[in-house]
Design an enzyme around this catalytic site. Structure first.
Site, PDB file in Angstrom:
ATOM      1  N   ASP A   1       8.751 -34.735   1.591  1.00 12.34           N
ATOM      2  CA  ASP A   1       7.612 -34.391   2.990  1.00 12.34           C
ATOM      3  C   ASP A   1       6.445 -35.202   2.729  1.00 12.34           C
ATOM      4  OD1 ASP A   1       7.731 -32.378   0.987  1.00 12.34           O
ATOM      5  OD2 ASP A   1       7.040 -30.987   2.414  1.00 12.34           O
TER       6      ASP A   1
ATOM      7  N   GLU B   1       7.416 -34.401  -3.603  1.00 15.60           N
ATOM      8  CA  GLU B   1       8.394 -33.902  -2.687  1.00 15.60           C
ATOM      9  C   GLU B   1       8.149 -35.131  -1.399  1.00 15.60           C
ATOM     10  OE1 GLU B   1       8.895 -29.725  -1.714  1.00 15.60           O
ATOM     11  OE2 GLU B   1      10.792 -30.005  -1.161  1.00 15.60           O
TER      12      GLU B   1
ATOM     13  N   HIS C   1      14.686 -26.639   4.257  1.00 14.70           N
ATOM     14  CA  HIS C   1      15.610 -26.207   2.829  1.00 14.70           C
ATOM     15  C   HIS C   1      15.804 -24.518   2.869  1.00 14.70           C
ATOM     16  CE1 HIS C   1      11.713 -25.982   0.774  1.00 14.70           C
ATOM     17  NE2 HIS C   1      11.721 -27.296   0.631  1.00 14.70           N
TER      18      HIS C   1
ATOM     19  N   HIS D   1       1.748 -34.843  -4.706  1.00 17.56           N
ATOM     20  CA  HIS D   1       2.999 -34.248  -5.047  1.00 17.56           C
ATOM     21  C   HIS D   1       4.252 -34.978  -4.625  1.00 17.56           C
ATOM     22  CE1 HIS D   1       6.257 -31.121  -4.696  1.00 17.56           C
ATOM     23  NE2 HIS D   1       6.054 -30.572  -3.658  1.00 17.56           N
TER      24      HIS D   1
ATOM     25  N   HIS E   1       3.842 -27.233  -5.769  1.00 21.86           N
ATOM     26  CA  HIS E   1       5.103 -26.544  -5.707  1.00 21.86           C
ATOM     27  C   HIS E   1       5.982 -26.912  -6.638  1.00 21.86           C
ATOM     28  CE1 HIS E   1       8.543 -26.858  -2.989  1.00 21.86           C
ATOM     29  NE2 HIS E   1       8.868 -25.618  -3.415  1.00 21.86           N
TER      30      HIS E   1
ATOM     31  N   HIS F   1       0.292 -28.867   4.903  1.00 17.70           N
ATOM     32  CA  HIS F   1       1.108 -28.469   6.177  1.00 17.70           C
ATOM     33  C   HIS F   1       0.311 -27.625   6.788  1.00 17.70           C
ATOM     34  CE1 HIS F   1       4.666 -29.736   4.529  1.00 17.70           C
ATOM     35  NE2 HIS F   1       4.697 -29.369   3.301  1.00 17.70           N
TER      36      HIS F   1
ATOM     37  N   ASP G   1       0.610 -28.482  -1.159  1.00 10.62           N
ATOM     38  CA  ASP G   1       1.417 -27.514  -0.739  1.00 10.62           C
ATOM     39  C   ASP G   1       0.706 -26.173  -0.559  1.00 10.62           C
ATOM     40  OD1 ASP G   1       3.807 -28.587   0.196  1.00 10.62           O
ATOM     41  OD2 ASP G   1       4.691 -28.500  -1.658  1.00 10.62           O
TER      42      ASP G   1
ATOM     43  N   TYR H   1       4.852 -18.728   4.908  1.00  9.90           N
ATOM     44  CA  TYR H   1       5.098 -19.893   3.895  1.00  9.90           C
ATOM     45  C   TYR H   1       4.724 -19.459   2.729  1.00  9.90           C
ATOM     46  CZ  TYR H   1       3.441 -24.527   2.240  1.00  9.90           C
ATOM     47  OH  TYR H   1       3.272 -25.643   1.561  1.00  9.90           O
TER      48      TYR H   1
HETATM   49 FE1  FEO Z   1       6.908 -29.298  -2.075  1.00  4.46          FE
HETATM   50 FE2  FEO Z   1       5.563 -29.952   1.031  1.00  4.46          FE
HETATM   51  O1  FEO Z   1       6.485 -29.994  -0.439  1.00  4.46           O
END
Ligand code: FEO
Length: 392
Positions: free
Chosen positions: A82, A80, A24, A78, A144, A223, A163, A190
């Site tokens: 991903d 989101e 994004h 989370h 996040h 991540h 995150d 990041y």
């Molecule tokens: Fe807020 Fe890695 O997603």
């Protein structure tokens, strides 16, 4: 690549996205990973899942360790996609596991996937015994998204913060000490591009976790690499970044049409360097906006340069200012310069954007008509010298 044991009975079963280059608007030049963790106990737990196209990769890694149908609980830290993109397929594959998430997580997952799952919602401080181990949950709104939470495995002193503390970095290694110093660069980029606007919340959350007095032996984010050698290092870095600690560093960020603004930018750079400031020259069409944001994290001064185009700033400046505005960097001083043919307007427009967001702007500005001559370049160098004193 196989599943990797990260502690006795705990496995990394995530996926590596070697080829993602845009997340994004953030340039993920080194790819990324979506980390999921499998905890084997009387009740087997999967913490988080992976982006949808990587479902089979995750399933393959889980299957190396146990039959996936033996998973009893899936924790969704989370919403989101991903991290939740493979939630439905893995839930269907398992049967009907308990899905543990925050109240907002439940709402978010229901809205994303329009499925009724066997949810159990948890609040900060709640615990869940899974046999020899106890999972604790800490809600971490806006780290996040509003639904985000951390999971803590008390017996292993392991924090799974999703995150937070991550990096977009694809690698065959799983631990930070296997990679070397570059890991901090990836973590900084990041933080700057994802978490910077949330700095006050991060400080509060870190204080809260410190006050809870929970020992942390390892931080396994969703991540990138797992912090096992010295997890306090990344916590300390987050505190310093969130406090807005800066160095005597300046960036000259610019675009140019016929080379005039670039000549001025280089003359300004000369002045800054002569005053001993650590400086970088960053052309907006040669550097991705997210790399410039990373450089901004520790810079005190930012000089923005633009030629005038159609009475306004160059479009790349608009792109950069829009992206930067959302990240709300604090404690920076901005200086403005540029070139114009007749009426000008670039500096005025950049100033208007910065003022609207209440950024601190140096009162001096510099604009040169057409091509800078020798005297004008000397003035630009002097401009750089003065700016260096301004950011002492
Ligand atoms: Fe807020 Fe890695 O997603």
């Amino acid at each position: 690549m196989r599943a990797r044991k990260i502690a006795e009975g705990i496995w990394w079963v995530g996926a590596i996205d070697w080829n993602v280059r845009d997340f994004h608007g953030y340039s993920t030049s080194f790819g990324s990973t979506y980390n999921a963790y499998l905890i084997l106990d009387e009740k087997n737990v999967l913490v988080d899942t992976v982006k949808a196209p990587f479902y089979l990769e995750m399933l393959g890694r889980i299957s190396e360790i146990i039959d996936p149908s033996r998973i009893d609980i899936v924790v969704a830290n989370h919403v989101e996609m991903d991290h939740s993109g493979s939630l439905l397929p893995i839930v269907e594959r398992i049967g009907s596991p308990l899905v543990v998430t925050s109240e907002r997580g439940k709402k978010g997952l229901e809205k994303h996937y329009q499925k009724s799952l066997r949810f159990r919602t948890v609040k900060s401080g709640e615990t869940l015994s899974i046999g020899h181990r106890t999972l604790s949950f800490v809600e971490a709104p806006m780290l996040h998204w509003p639904d985000s939470m951390f999971t803590y495995v008390k017996e292993d002193q392991l924090l799974l913060p999703n995150d937070a503390f991550g990096q977009h970095f694809a690698s065959c290694q799983r631990f930070e000490d296997e990679v070397g110093e570059d890991v901090m660069r990836h973590a900084a980029k990041y933080y700057a591009n994802i978490l910077w606007p949330l700095a006050p919340l991060i400080l509060k959350k870190v204080e809260e976790v410190v006050k809870m007095g929970i020992p942390i032996d390892m931080i396994a984010p969703s991540h990138g690499l797992i912090w096992r050698k010295n997890p306090s290092r990344i916590i300390q870095a987050y505190v310093e970044w969130s406090q807005g600690k800066t160095a005597r560093k300046a960036l000259v960020v610019y675009d140019t049409m016929w080379g005039s603004t670039e000549k001025i930018a280089k003359a300004i750079l000369k002045g800054l360097v002569e005053e001993g400031v650590d400086t970088k020259l960053l052309h907006l069409r040669s550097n991705h906006r997210s790399d410039i944001i990373e450089e901004m994290l520790e810079a005190r001064g930012i000089l923005l340069g633009s030629p005038t185009l159609n009475n306004g700033m160059f479009p790349t400046l608009g792109d950069f200012l829009t992206y930067m505005r959302g990240l709300r960097p604090k404690g920076k001083i901005f200086g403005l310069f540029g070139s114009h043919g007749w009426g000008g307007g670039a500096i005025k427009e950049m100033r208007r954007h910065l003022e609207a967001e209440k950024f601190e702007i140096w009162e001096k500005e510099l604009s040169v008509q057409f091509v800078p001559d020798e005297n004008e370049l000397k003035s630009a160098t002097e401009f750089g010298r003065e700016f260096a004193k301004r950011i002492l």
